[in-house]
Design a protein around this motif. Structure first.
Motif, PDB file in Angstrom:
ATOM      1  N   LYS A  22     -33.692 -62.612  94.738  1.00 17.86           N
ATOM      2  CA  LYS A  22     -34.343 -61.786  93.726  1.00 17.86           C
ATOM      3  C   LYS A  22     -33.253 -61.041  92.964  1.00 17.86           C
ATOM      4  O   LYS A  22     -32.117 -60.945  93.432  1.00 17.86           O
ATOM      5  CB  LYS A  22     -35.342 -60.832  94.380  1.00 17.86           C
ATOM      6  CG  LYS A  22     -34.750 -59.836  95.336  1.00 17.86           C
ATOM      7  CD  LYS A  22     -35.840 -59.030  96.036  1.00 17.86           C
ATOM      8  CE  LYS A  22     -35.315 -57.968  96.956  1.00 17.86           C
ATOM      9  NZ  LYS A  22     -34.198 -58.270  97.797  1.00 17.86           N
ATOM     10  N   PRO A  23     -33.574 -60.535  91.785  1.00 19.89           N
ATOM     11  CA  PRO A  23     -32.558 -59.826  91.004  1.00 19.89           C
ATOM     12  C   PRO A  23     -31.876 -58.739  91.834  1.00 19.89           C
ATOM     13  O   PRO A  23     -32.525 -58.011  92.588  1.00 19.89           O
ATOM     14  CB  PRO A  23     -33.360 -59.214  89.855  1.00 19.89           C
ATOM     15  CG  PRO A  23     -34.523 -60.148  89.699  1.00 19.89           C
ATOM     16  CD  PRO A  23     -34.869 -60.580  91.099  1.00 19.89           C
ATOM     17  N   VAL A  36     -28.415 -69.122  90.143  1.00 17.57           N
ATOM     18  CA  VAL A  36     -28.794 -67.770  90.586  1.00 17.57           C
ATOM     19  C   VAL A  36     -28.417 -66.719  89.556  1.00 17.57           C
ATOM     20  O   VAL A  36     -29.083 -65.684  89.456  1.00 17.57           O
ATOM     21  CB  VAL A  36     -28.239 -67.418  91.987  1.00 17.57           C
ATOM     22  CG1 VAL A  36     -28.768 -68.388  93.039  1.00 17.57           C
ATOM     23  CG2 VAL A  36     -26.730 -67.319  92.017  1.00 17.57           C
ATOM     24  N   THR A  83     -28.896 -66.857  86.452  1.00 19.38           N
ATOM     25  CA  THR A  83     -30.009 -66.735  85.505  1.00 19.38           C
ATOM     26  C   THR A  83     -31.141 -65.885  86.070  1.00 19.38           C
ATOM     27  O   THR A  83     -32.005 -65.439  85.324  1.00 19.38           O
ATOM     28  CB  THR A  83     -30.568 -68.117  85.102  1.00 19.38           C
ATOM     29  OG1 THR A  83     -31.124 -68.748  86.250  1.00 19.38           O
ATOM     30  CG2 THR A  83     -29.488 -68.986  84.485  1.00 19.38           C
ATOM     31  N   LYS A  84     -31.129 -65.650  87.376  1.00 18.92           N
ATOM     32  CA  LYS A  84     -32.156 -64.833  88.029  1.00 18.92           C
ATOM     33  C   LYS A  84     -31.701 -63.384  88.227  1.00 18.92           C
ATOM     34  O   LYS A  84     -32.369 -62.618  88.902  1.00 18.92           O
ATOM     35  CB  LYS A  84     -32.521 -65.446  89.389  1.00 18.92           C
ATOM     36  CG  LYS A  84     -33.190 -66.813  89.277  1.00 18.92           C
ATOM     37  CD  LYS A  84     -33.548 -67.375  90.630  1.00 18.92           C
ATOM     38  CE  LYS A  84     -34.907 -66.835  91.013  1.00 18.92           C
ATOM     39  NZ  LYS A  84     -35.489 -67.522  92.186  1.00 18.92           N
TER      40      LYS A  84
END
Length: 155
Positions: free
Chosen positions: A70-71, A86, A88-89
């Motif tokens: 998760k961010p 990852v 991009t997240k």
């Protein structure tokens, strides 16, 4: 085990050097850490609360991590492809050699990875990765500590 951070650290553990894994374990009280590896790397001596083993398969570890981050989380990987996904997240990504992956340079890294793979197909670059150096371990430690310090108290 009490964690001070509201973020998780995922380690792409199949190709992660042992020295780096040991270094990560020094910070186990500060974050939720998960080492992810295929069953080929299973060890009955590993702390089963920290390790997740998954079936062998193309990109299986990458997909496992990608589906859970998760961010704000941290991913430790040598895999530039996983790092690009990852990022991009909103995930922070570093290599076990201390390289910080970021949006500004990931396209260049992916291009070099492609060229390197093409050269390997032609029979060049047979040897595996070189042993992690003291300076690379120091760089990794600095990046990990930076991440932990920047995320301290974020609950």
């Amino acid at each position: 085990m009490e964690h001070n951070l509201n973020v998780s650290i995922y380690v792409d553990a199949d190709a992660c050097p042992g020295e780096v894994k040991n270094m990560i374990l020094e910070y186990i009280s500060l974050a939720d850490i998960t080492f992810v590896a295929t069953y080929n790397h299973y060890s009955p001596n590993s702390d089963q609360t920290l390790w997740t083993y998954i079936d062998e398969g193309s990109e299986a570890v990458d997909l496992y991590i990608l589906n859970r981050v998760k961010p704000g989380d941290l991913v430790i990987t040598q895999d530039i492809g996983l790092a690009s996904l990852v990022l991009t997240k909103g995930v922070y990504a570093i290599s076990p050699r201390g390289k910080e992956y970021n949006q500004d340079t990931i396209e260049t890294s992916l291009s070099f990875r492609y060229l390197y793979q093409e050269e390997r197909k032609k029979g060049r670059f047979h040897s595996g990765p070189k042993k992690v150096s003291k300076s690379e371990l120091d760089a990794f430690s600095a990046r990990l500590i930076k991440f932990l310090n920047e995320n301290a108290g974020k609950k």
